[in-house]
Design a protein around this motif. Sequence first.
Motif, PDB file in Angstrom:
ATOM      1  N   LEU A   1       0.812  -1.201   0.000  1.00 20.44           N
ATOM      2  CA  LEU A   1       0.000   0.000   0.000  1.00 20.44           C
ATOM      3  C   LEU A   1       0.855   1.264   0.000  1.00 20.44           C
ATOM      4  O   LEU A   1       0.481   2.273  -0.593  1.00 20.44           O
ATOM      5  CB  LEU A   1      -0.933  -0.010   1.213  1.00 20.44           C
ATOM      6  N   PHE A   2       1.996   1.210   0.697  1.00 14.42           N
ATOM      7  CA  PHE A   2       2.860   2.385   0.728  1.00 14.42           C
ATOM      8  C   PHE A   2       3.379   2.714  -0.670  1.00 14.42           C
ATOM      9  O   PHE A   2       3.386   3.877  -1.087  1.00 14.42           O
ATOM     10  CB  PHE A   2       4.028   2.147   1.689  1.00 14.42           C
ATOM     11  N   ILE A   3       3.802   1.686  -1.407  1.00 15.85           N
ATOM     12  CA  ILE A   3       4.305   1.916  -2.764  1.00 15.85           C
ATOM     13  C   ILE A   3       3.192   2.452  -3.651  1.00 15.85           C
ATOM     14  O   ILE A   3       3.372   3.408  -4.416  1.00 15.85           O
ATOM     15  CB  ILE A   3       4.901   0.621  -3.342  1.00 15.85           C
ATOM     16  N   TRP A   4       2.002   1.842  -3.556  1.00 11.69           N
ATOM     17  CA  TRP A   4       0.880   2.196  -4.437  1.00 11.69           C
ATOM     18  C   TRP A   4       0.341   3.589  -4.148  1.00 11.69           C
ATOM     19  O   TRP A   4       0.067   4.362  -5.079  1.00 11.69           O
ATOM     20  CB  TRP A   4      -0.217   1.142  -4.287  1.00 11.69           C
ATOM     21  N   ASN A   5       0.176   3.909  -2.860  1.00 10.60           N
ATOM     22  CA  ASN A   5      -0.504   5.151  -2.486  1.00 10.60           C
ATOM     23  C   ASN A   5       0.433   6.323  -2.242  1.00 10.60           C
ATOM     24  O   ASN A   5      -0.003   7.484  -2.319  1.00 10.60           O
ATOM     25  CB  ASN A   5      -1.337   4.922  -1.217  1.00 10.60           C
ATOM     26  N   ASP A   6       1.697   6.049  -1.945  1.00 13.81           N
ATOM     27  CA  ASP A   6       2.613   7.131  -1.587  1.00 13.81           C
ATOM     28  C   ASP A   6       3.806   7.242  -2.543  1.00 13.81           C
ATOM     29  O   ASP A   6       4.059   8.314  -3.092  1.00 13.81           O
ATOM     30  CB  ASP A   6       3.123   6.938  -0.150  1.00 13.81           C
ATOM     31  N   LEU A   7       4.530   6.147  -2.713  1.00 20.77           N
ATOM     32  CA  LEU A   7       5.778   6.212  -3.466  1.00 20.77           C
ATOM     33  C   LEU A   7       5.539   6.495  -4.948  1.00 20.77           C
ATOM     34  O   LEU A   7       6.217   7.353  -5.544  1.00 20.77           O
ATOM     35  CB  LEU A   7       6.556   4.907  -3.289  1.00 20.77           C
ATOM     36  N   LEU A   8       4.588   5.805  -5.565  1.00 22.84           N
ATOM     37  CA  LEU A   8       4.332   6.003  -6.998  1.00 22.84           C
ATOM     38  C   LEU A   8       3.770   7.401  -7.295  1.00 22.84           C
ATOM     39  O   LEU A   8       4.231   8.053  -8.238  1.00 22.84           O
ATOM     40  CB  LEU A   8       3.390   4.911  -7.515  1.00 22.84           C
ATOM     41  N   PRO A   9       2.771   7.905  -6.526  1.00 24.69           N
ATOM     42  CA  PRO A   9       2.342   9.300  -6.767  1.00 24.69           C
ATOM     43  C   PRO A   9       3.442  10.318  -6.530  1.00 24.69           C
ATOM     44  O   PRO A   9       3.512  11.342  -7.227  1.00 24.69           O
ATOM     45  CB  PRO A   9       1.186   9.475  -5.771  1.00 24.69           C
ATOM     46  N   THR A  10       4.322  10.057  -5.548  1.00 25.83           N
ATOM     47  CA  THR A  10       5.430  10.989  -5.299  1.00 25.83           C
ATOM     48  C   THR A  10       6.382  11.022  -6.485  1.00 25.83           C
ATOM     49  O   THR A  10       6.843  12.104  -6.893  1.00 25.83           O
ATOM     50  CB  THR A  10       6.192  10.561  -4.029  1.00 25.83           C
ATOM     51  N   LEU A  11       6.686   9.844  -7.057  1.00 29.90           N
ATOM     52  CA  LEU A  11       7.559   9.801  -8.230  1.00 29.90           C
ATOM     53  C   LEU A  11       6.912  10.516  -9.416  1.00 29.90           C
ATOM     54  O   LEU A  11       7.594  11.242 -10.166  1.00 29.90           O
ATOM     55  CB  LEU A  11       7.861   8.343  -8.589  1.00 29.90           C
ATOM     56  N   THR A  12       5.605  10.354  -9.580  1.00 33.88           N
ATOM     57  CA  THR A  12       4.906  11.047 -10.663  1.00 33.88           C
ATOM     58  C   THR A  12       4.969  12.560 -10.478  1.00 33.88           C
ATOM     59  O   THR A  12       5.186  13.310 -11.436  1.00 33.88           O
ATOM     60  CB  THR A  12       3.443  10.582 -10.724  1.00 33.88           C
ATOM     61  N   LYS A  13       4.811  13.015  -9.248  1.00 35.38           N
ATOM     62  CA  LYS A  13       4.900  14.461  -8.968  1.00 35.38           C
ATOM     63  C   LYS A  13       6.309  14.982  -9.239  1.00 35.38           C
ATOM     64  O   LYS A  13       6.487  16.087  -9.754  1.00 35.38           O
ATOM     65  CB  LYS A  13       4.495  14.731  -7.517  1.00 35.38           C
ATOM     66  N   GLU A  14       7.320  14.176  -8.894  1.00 36.23           N
ATOM     67  CA  GLU A  14       8.697  14.593  -9.163  1.00 36.23           C
ATOM     68  C   GLU A  14       8.940  14.719 -10.665  1.00 36.23           C
ATOM     69  O   GLU A  14       9.656  15.628 -11.108  1.00 36.23           O
ATOM     70  CB  GLU A  14       9.673  13.589  -8.553  1.00 36.23           C
ATOM     71  N   MET A  15       8.372  13.802 -11.431  1.00 38.34           N
ATOM     72  CA  MET A  15       8.529  13.886 -12.882  1.00 38.34           C
ATOM     73  C   MET A  15       7.836  15.134 -13.431  1.00 38.34           C
ATOM     74  O   MET A  15       8.342  15.791 -14.342  1.00 38.34           O
ATOM     75  CB  MET A  15       7.963  12.630 -13.542  1.00 38.34           C
ATOM     76  N   LYS A  16       6.675  15.442 -12.892  1.00 41.80           N
ATOM     77  CA  LYS A  16       5.953  16.625 -13.358  1.00 41.80           C
ATOM     78  C   LYS A  16       6.671  17.900 -12.951  1.00 41.80           C
ATOM     79  O   LYS A  16       6.751  18.855 -13.740  1.00 41.80           O
ATOM     80  CB  LYS A  16       4.534  16.621 -12.788  1.00 41.80           C
ATOM     81  N   ASP A  17       7.225  17.940 -11.749  1.00 43.84           N
ATOM     82  CA  ASP A  17       7.927  19.134 -11.275  1.00 43.84           C
ATOM     83  C   ASP A  17       9.373  19.184 -11.758  1.00 43.84           C
ATOM     84  O   ASP A  17      10.049  20.199 -11.567  1.00 43.84           O
ATOM     85  CB  ASP A  17       7.917  19.187  -9.742  1.00 43.84           C
ATOM     86  N   ASN A  18       9.836  18.060 -12.348  1.00 40.18           N
ATOM     87  CA  ASN A  18      11.221  17.968 -12.830  1.00 40.18           C
ATOM     88  C   ASN A  18      12.205  18.267 -11.702  1.00 40.18           C
ATOM     89  O   ASN A  18      13.157  19.036 -11.838  1.00 40.18           O
ATOM     90  CB  ASN A  18      11.475  18.924 -13.994  1.00 40.18           C
TER      91      ASN A  18
END
Length: 283
Positions: A1-18
Amino acid sequence: LFIWNDLLPTLTKEMKDNSGHQIPVDGKSLTEMLHQKGINCRYIGRLAQLAQEEEAKDRQAEKAIQSEKNAKLPRRIMPLCWLEMLECGMVARAAKHVIDKYLTENGGVAATQPAQTIASFLSALMSTGEESAAETEVRTGKQNRDSPDEDALNALTLSGVGGNGDAVPPHVRSRSEVWEDIEQEVGRRFRYVLTLYNRSTQNSKDEASSRALFIPLLRRVCQRTGVRLGAKNYPIGGKCICNGGNSGGGRITASYPISPVDILDILPLMKHSAAYGGEGFVP
């Protein structure tokens, strides 16, 4: 759940914010980046879903600006190359398992003519549709002298294959059959439905069809399957001919845009703890 709900959205946000790191340039660097963050590659489908959601938000913001004078454009937008890279990686990984199934089914009868099976598979993978008989006739009439002739194809045919014609010849699938197996494999392994590949290009305004990365996909599939192709300019991204059905008499038939004579070698790959390259596979 941590990977699905926290880690993956955080990585997506990092990609968007570069922020924090650069976007991977190929499948190998994508795999290394995910492993460094403790993310298994089976979560690529979830990352692609999050990227789609962010792209949808960006499109809505652009429409709002066009319709409203006081609307504000977001400072950061999701890079389109992120979703393109994720889908390319999923297709390449699925293609490896599909082609392995083709070569080992029916007691490995297709492995007796690996050039035929792999060339037809790659031709289907690198295309957006199948040629009609009229289109094939026009194309063959314009072929140059470097195009494979019947003698070059017959040289790849193994003599005595098929028990003097009593055995079932290897089945060469059509483009629709190949992509059906790939989409099924992507759905089974990544829980994802492809949006950029295997889409109709009849509409010139179809954005998804123009975002498919055929050259990186071909390179990645060859890396993961051990296939070596001849260095030439392949007319990929158009229509193909895969010779759907059975190859008659155990003889090799031409496919397009990748012909059996373009397959130079097939190296077996194995996982090794001391492998170089970061992925654990060595030839």
